[in-house]
Design an enzyme around this catalytic site. Structure first.
Site, PDB file in Angstrom:
ATOM      1  N   ILE A   3     -67.222 -33.673  71.027  1.00 25.13           N
ATOM      2  CA  ILE A   3     -66.388 -34.289  70.666  1.00 25.13           C
ATOM      3  C   ILE A   3     -66.542 -34.017  68.795  1.00 25.13           C
ATOM      4  O   ILE A   3     -65.940 -34.502  68.050  1.00 25.13           O
ATOM      5  CB  ILE A   3     -66.536 -35.877  71.227  1.00 25.13           C
ATOM      6  CG1 ILE A   3     -68.585 -36.311  70.852  1.00 25.13           C
ATOM      7  CG2 ILE A   3     -65.947 -36.238  72.838  1.00 25.13           C
ATOM      8  CD1 ILE A   3     -68.398 -37.311  70.465  1.00 25.13           C
ATOM      9  N   ASN A  12     -67.861 -40.170  59.999  1.00 20.85           N
ATOM     10  CA  ASN A  12     -68.971 -41.108  60.266  1.00 20.85           C
ATOM     11  C   ASN A  12     -68.990 -41.684  60.252  1.00 20.85           C
ATOM     12  O   ASN A  12     -69.474 -42.297  60.403  1.00 20.85           O
ATOM     13  CB  ASN A  12     -70.289 -39.982  58.944  1.00 20.85           C
ATOM     14  CG  ASN A  12     -70.761 -38.662  59.591  1.00 20.85           C
ATOM     15  OD1 ASN A  12     -70.380 -37.944  60.183  1.00 20.85           O
ATOM     16  ND2 ASN A  12     -70.976 -37.757  57.900  1.00 20.85           N
ATOM     17  N   ASP A  72     -74.249 -38.877  53.341  1.00 15.36           N
ATOM     18  CA  ASP A  72     -73.231 -38.288  54.270  1.00 15.36           C
ATOM     19  C   ASP A  72     -72.164 -39.394  54.595  1.00 15.36           C
ATOM     20  O   ASP A  72     -71.594 -39.224  55.782  1.00 15.36           O
ATOM     21  CB  ASP A  72     -73.675 -37.141  54.843  1.00 15.36           C
ATOM     22  CG  ASP A  72     -72.855 -35.843  55.320  1.00 15.36           C
ATOM     23  OD1 ASP A  72     -71.741 -35.840  54.512  1.00 15.36           O
ATOM     24  OD2 ASP A  72     -72.175 -35.531  56.419  1.00 15.36           O
ATOM     25  N   LYS A 103     -68.125 -40.097  54.793  1.00 16.86           N
ATOM     26  CA  LYS A 103     -67.081 -39.627  55.042  1.00 16.86           C
ATOM     27  C   LYS A 103     -66.619 -40.538  56.235  1.00 16.86           C
ATOM     28  O   LYS A 103     -67.160 -40.882  57.015  1.00 16.86           O
ATOM     29  CB  LYS A 103     -67.491 -37.962  54.794  1.00 16.86           C
ATOM     30  CG  LYS A 103     -67.966 -37.681  56.277  1.00 16.86           C
ATOM     31  CD  LYS A 103     -68.327 -36.548  56.400  1.00 16.86           C
ATOM     32  CE  LYS A 103     -69.176 -35.296  57.239  1.00 16.86           C
ATOM     33  NZ  LYS A 103     -68.877 -34.052  57.110  1.00 16.86           N
TER      34      LYS A 103
HETATM   35  C1  C58 Z   1     -66.114 -38.470  65.614  1.00 21.39           C
HETATM   36  N1  C58 Z   1     -66.640 -37.753  63.991  1.00 21.39           N
HETATM   37  S1  C58 Z   1     -73.326 -37.291  64.062  1.00 21.39           S
HETATM   38  C2  C58 Z   1     -67.062 -36.838  66.115  1.00 21.39           C
HETATM   39  N2  C58 Z   1     -68.322 -36.157  65.928  1.00 21.39           N
HETATM   40  C3  C58 Z   1     -69.316 -37.134  65.693  1.00 21.39           C
HETATM   41  N3  C58 Z   1     -69.497 -37.958  66.369  1.00 21.39           N
HETATM   42  C4  C58 Z   1     -70.963 -39.008  66.700  1.00 21.39           C
HETATM   43  N4  C58 Z   1     -71.986 -38.908  66.009  1.00 21.39           N
HETATM   44  C5  C58 Z   1     -72.015 -37.530  65.165  1.00 21.39           C
HETATM   45  N5  C58 Z   1     -70.430 -42.059  69.197  1.00 21.39           N
HETATM   46  C6  C58 Z   1     -70.648 -36.858  65.500  1.00 21.39           C
HETATM   47  C7  C58 Z   1     -70.797 -35.704  64.713  1.00 21.39           C
HETATM   48  C8  C58 Z   1     -72.528 -35.148  63.915  1.00 21.39           C
HETATM   49  C9  C58 Z   1     -72.874 -34.606  63.404  1.00 21.39           C
HETATM   50  C10 C58 Z   1     -72.659 -32.920  63.504  1.00 21.39           C
HETATM   51  C11 C58 Z   1     -71.159 -33.397  62.961  1.00 21.39           C
HETATM   52  C12 C58 Z   1     -70.571 -34.078  64.326  1.00 21.39           C
HETATM   53  C13 C58 Z   1     -71.113 -39.735  67.975  1.00 21.39           C
HETATM   54  C14 C58 Z   1     -71.796 -40.610  67.724  1.00 21.39           C
HETATM   55  C15 C58 Z   1     -71.989 -42.055  68.581  1.00 21.39           C
HETATM   56  C16 C58 Z   1     -69.487 -41.499  69.309  1.00 21.39           C
HETATM   57  C17 C58 Z   1     -69.525 -40.552  68.566  1.00 21.39           C
HETATM   58  C18 C58 Z   1     -65.461 -38.456  65.987  1.00 21.39           C
HETATM   59  C19 C58 Z   1     -65.381 -38.769  67.662  1.00 21.39           C
HETATM   60  C20 C58 Z   1     -66.110 -40.620  67.425  1.00 21.39           C
HETATM   61  C21 C58 Z   1     -65.629 -40.987  68.949  1.00 21.39           C
HETATM   62  C22 C58 Z   1     -65.831 -40.176  69.872  1.00 21.39           C
HETATM   63  C23 C58 Z   1     -65.136 -39.343  69.526  1.00 21.39           C
HETATM   64  C24 C58 Z   1     -64.739 -38.640  68.571  1.00 21.39           C
END
Ligand code: C58
Length: 503
Positions: free
Chosen positions: A168, A291, A286, A288
């Protein structure tokens, strides 16, 4: 339209009396287990050296040469702040004074006033180091097997306990997966970090910081909580509470721009999350759109604490160059010492993006011009260009944006004597009932449409085709990893465990 109702899932079986307070029966000391163990310390002549990265000019107190290069190039005494090369640390003759002496650190630009010396000496007293082993710690022992645990102690998790569902997200150091805990069928986000990346050229402290910020964040409604941590020889895993509604980036891509009322709600919830972290000495660094996650009701939750700086007290500053280019505050670009101000700048950029539907630093047609399409050009714009506020915005919105986007951190909204109160009392936020907001008693302006627990409609499409498996461990890569750096990384959130047992 079909309206589906989902059972409200709570992270903890109890709700704290106020955000940040422990839940009834919660033992905070448990979070600390393994959270502060891997700082290696080396004793020489009364000095207690710790490996450090230096992002400014630093000179070795032994050979007088500059301390250079990527990674942890130097050692710093945690007591007297003496700086030396790693290769010189055993040769240091001068005994540790046990008192603070000014470090031989030189700012690249001569005019800025550096407060580093003072800030560091306060920090080491405020944040006592753990007891020291006389010799560097022994290599990591094998992880404790569940069968070997004493009755009543926490069960550890491993990769086998999870089914990997899909990728994701991805960052420079991490890949994030949506996973299911097989035993309970609950869904989590799993942040996977390759150890080789964190040991090669980074200070290991940040993994520790991330875990510690998770501990701090655990009971706040607008910050993601931690389920568990575990490791394999090649990787570290953070299992995170899953937030189902996607991120603000995804929603902005569909909305173009948000009504002022919506932007106000998100900006206010984010302000509470940032203020909560700041009060506990954490700079988030961070903020943005990617996040800022939305939960199933439409409340925000910040994720990714990998960039956080902890142990910061009011007036303290730091100087690491980091962040995401579009959101980096001018003081960071100028190489100045900075504090919590950088988060309020980033909130200004993000609020501008919500209200205007574009970045304050987007230059029309810049994408077509190779000279204007570089990071350096963006940094120049952030430093020098006067920010234009679209005329379509209200006077109050324009005022809050100008407040946050003040290039001088001393004058910036949220950074004055009154600090957070200046934000709370700003006319733009007049209609916000802050106490109700923090208790999640204000109904969000937008409810993400979710068809089911695993609904992918709100997820960025970029990753949907990506294979979800992790590449097999490579023996030569693993041979180079110092496993003792990661000793004690395993962790289980006891409150989530008891919740799972109820299922
Ligand atoms: C979301 N921008 S920590 C996908 N990326 C991330 N999602 C979550 N935590 C993190 N429930 C990320 C990233 C992190 C560090 C590296 C870069 C990406 C997260 C935590 C808890 C959901 C996601 C977009 C997104 C949100 C929800 C579902 C799917 C995608």
């Amino acid at each position: 339209m079909r309206l589906l109702h989902f059972p409200v899932k709570i992270l903890f079986p109890n709700v704290p009396a106020a955000p940040g307070m422990p839940c009834a029966g919660e033992d905070r000391s448990i979070y600390r287990r393994g959270a502060r163990r891997w700082r290696k310390l080396y004793r020489v002549n009364g000095h207690i050296f710790q490996a450090k990265r230096f992002n400014r000019r630093a000179f070795c107190a032994f050979c007088q040469d500059r301390i250079w290069g990527l990674g942890r190039q130097g050692f710093k005494c945690i007591q007297c702040k003496l700086l030396v090369h790693k290769k010189c640390h055993k040769l240091v003759q001068k005994p540790c004074s046990n008192e603070h002496v000014d470090p031989i650190e030189v700012k690249d630009d001569a005019n800025g006033e550096s407060t580093l010396g003072r800030a560091s000496s306060v920090r080491s007293r405020a944040d006592p180091e753990p007891p020291l082993p006389e010799t560097p710690p022994a290599p990591a022992s094998a992880p404790v097997r569940n069968e070997d645990l004493e009755p009543g102690s926490q069960r550890q998790y491993s990769l086998d306990d999870f089914e990997l569902i899909r990728v994701i997200g991805r960052g420079s150091y991490a890949k994030v997966l949506m996973v299911e805990l097989k035993r309970t069928k609950r869904v989590y986000a799993m942040k996977v970090i390759k150890k080789a990346l964190v040991t090669d050229d980074e200070d290991i402290d940040w993994v520790q910081t991330e875990k510690h910020v998770f501990e701090t964040a655990s009971n706040h409604p607008f910050l993601v909580g931690l389920h568990s941590c575990f490791q394999t020889p090649s990787r570290l895993f953070f299992v995170i509470e899953f937030v189902r509604g996607g991120d603000l980036m995804f929603h902005m891509q569909r909305q173009r721009r948000l009504p002022e009322e919506h932007a106000r709600f998100y900006a206010a919830e984010i302000s509470l999350a940032l203020h909560f972290l700041h009060e506990r000495g954490v700079i988030y660094r961070d903020l943005k759109l990617d996040n800022v996650l939305l939960d199933h009701e439409g409340h925000i939750k910040l994720t990714d604490y990998g960039m956080c700086k902890e142990g910061v007290r009011p007036g303290d500053t730091t100087s690491t160059f980091c962040g995401t280019p579009n959101y980096i505050a001018p003081e960071i670009l100028r190489g100045e010492e900075y504090g919590f101000s950088v988060d309020w700048w980033a909130l200004g950029v993000l609020t501008y993006e919500m209200l205007a539907g574009r970045s304050p630093f987007d230059i029309a047609h810049a994408a077509d011009n190779p000279d204007q399409n570089t990071e350096d050009y963006l940094f120049q714009v952030i430093l020098e260009k006067t920010i234009r506020i679209p005329r379509s915005l209200s006077v109050k919105a324009a005022s809050v944006l100008k407040g946050f986007l003040n290039k001088n951190p001393v004058e910036r909204l949220g950074c004055g004597e009154a600090g957070f109160l200046d934000i709370v009392n700003h006319p733009f936020f007049k209609s916000i009932e802050w106490e109700m907001l923090e208790l999640k008693q204000v109904v969000p302006p937008f409810k993400p449409r979710l068809e089911g627990e695993r609904d992918l409609a709100n997820f960025p499409p970029e990753f949907t085709d990506e294979p979800v498996h992790l590449t097999p461990d490579n023996d030569t890569v693993i041979a180079d990893i110092d496993q003792s750096e990661f000793e004690g990384f395993e962790y289980v959130n006891p409150l989530l465990m008891s919740l799972e047992d109820c299922v």
